[in-house]
Scaffold this motif. Structure first.
Motif, short mmCIF file in Angstrom:
data_model
loop_
_atom_site.label_atom_id
_atom_site.label_comp_id
_atom_site.label_asym_id
_atom_site.label_seq_id
_atom_site.Cartn_x
_atom_site.Cartn_y
_atom_site.Cartn_z
N ALA A 1 0.84 -1.21 0.00
CA ALA A 1 0.00 0.00 0.00
C ALA A 1 0.87 1.25 0.00
O ALA A 1 0.57 2.24 -0.71
CB ALA A 1 -0.92 -0.01 1.21
N GLU B 1 0.93 4.03 -2.76
CA GLU B 1 0.72 5.43 -2.39
C GLU B 1 1.90 6.28 -2.85
O GLU B 1 1.72 7.40 -3.35
CB GLU B 1 0.54 5.54 -0.87
N GLU C 1 1.53 6.86 -6.44
CA GLU C 1 0.47 7.86 -6.68
C GLU C 1 0.97 9.26 -6.35
O GLU C 1 0.73 10.23 -7.09
CB GLU C 1 -0.76 7.54 -5.85
N VAL C 2 1.68 9.36 -5.20
CA VAL C 2 2.22 10.67 -4.80
C VAL C 2 3.23 11.15 -5.83
O VAL C 2 3.26 12.34 -6.21
CB VAL C 2 2.82 10.60 -3.39
#
Length: 160
Positions: free
Chosen positions: A122, A126, A129-130
């Motif tokens: 995860a 993340e 995505e960031v």
């Protein structure tokens, strides 16, 4: 008695034996001697029987003592066997508990590891995505703020 008569004749030097019956007083003495001999035989038999009985009793007593000792050894061996079985059962139960605890700890560790792996995945997602969002922000900043002047576009391209 007849032997005494023969000895008496032999002592006198006579070579002739007399086959005459002994007189009645000799018969009484002979009977008395036979009674004494019979009594002696009976006493001897009784003494032998008493000795045999004493030996038999001694053997029985000895056998009984050996039997009691054997029973005591058997009981001691049985007690020792029961103690060993009880001790072995306790050790088996302890080992079983230890194994169960180890399995529980392994399962808990595996569960924590799985949770850490999911959190890491995860976090990686993340982070991607960031990173993607940051790239979009950078791109937007370049386009809107820096692209207002043509001089800045050339510079941005050189920096990138």
């Amino acid at each position: 008695m007849a032997r005494r008569n023969l000895r008496a004749l032999a002592d006198r030097g006579e070579n002739v034996l007399s086959f005459a019956r002994p007189s009645i007083p000799d018969s009484g003495e002979t009977a008395l001697n036979l009674v004494y001999q019979a009594a002696e035989v009976f006493r001897s038999i009784e003494d032998h029987a008493k000795e045999t009985e004493a030996r038999a009793q001694a053997l029985c007593k000895s056998a009984l003592e050996r039997l009691k000792l054997a029973e005591m050894r058997t009981e001691a061996a049985e007690r020792a066997r029961r103690e060993l079985i009880t001790e072995a059962e306790c050790k088996l139960q302890d080992a079983s508990r230890a194994l169960t605890q180890a399995q529980s700890r392994i399962e808990a560790t595996e569960d924590r590891l799985t949770a850490v792996e999911f959190r890491a995945q995860a976090a990686e997602a993340e982070a991607r995505e960031v990173k993607h969002a940051l790239a979009l922000v950078e791109e937007a900043i370049r386009r809107r703020l820096l692209c207002a002047s043509p001089y800045a576009v050339g510079r941005l391209t050189a920096v990138a």
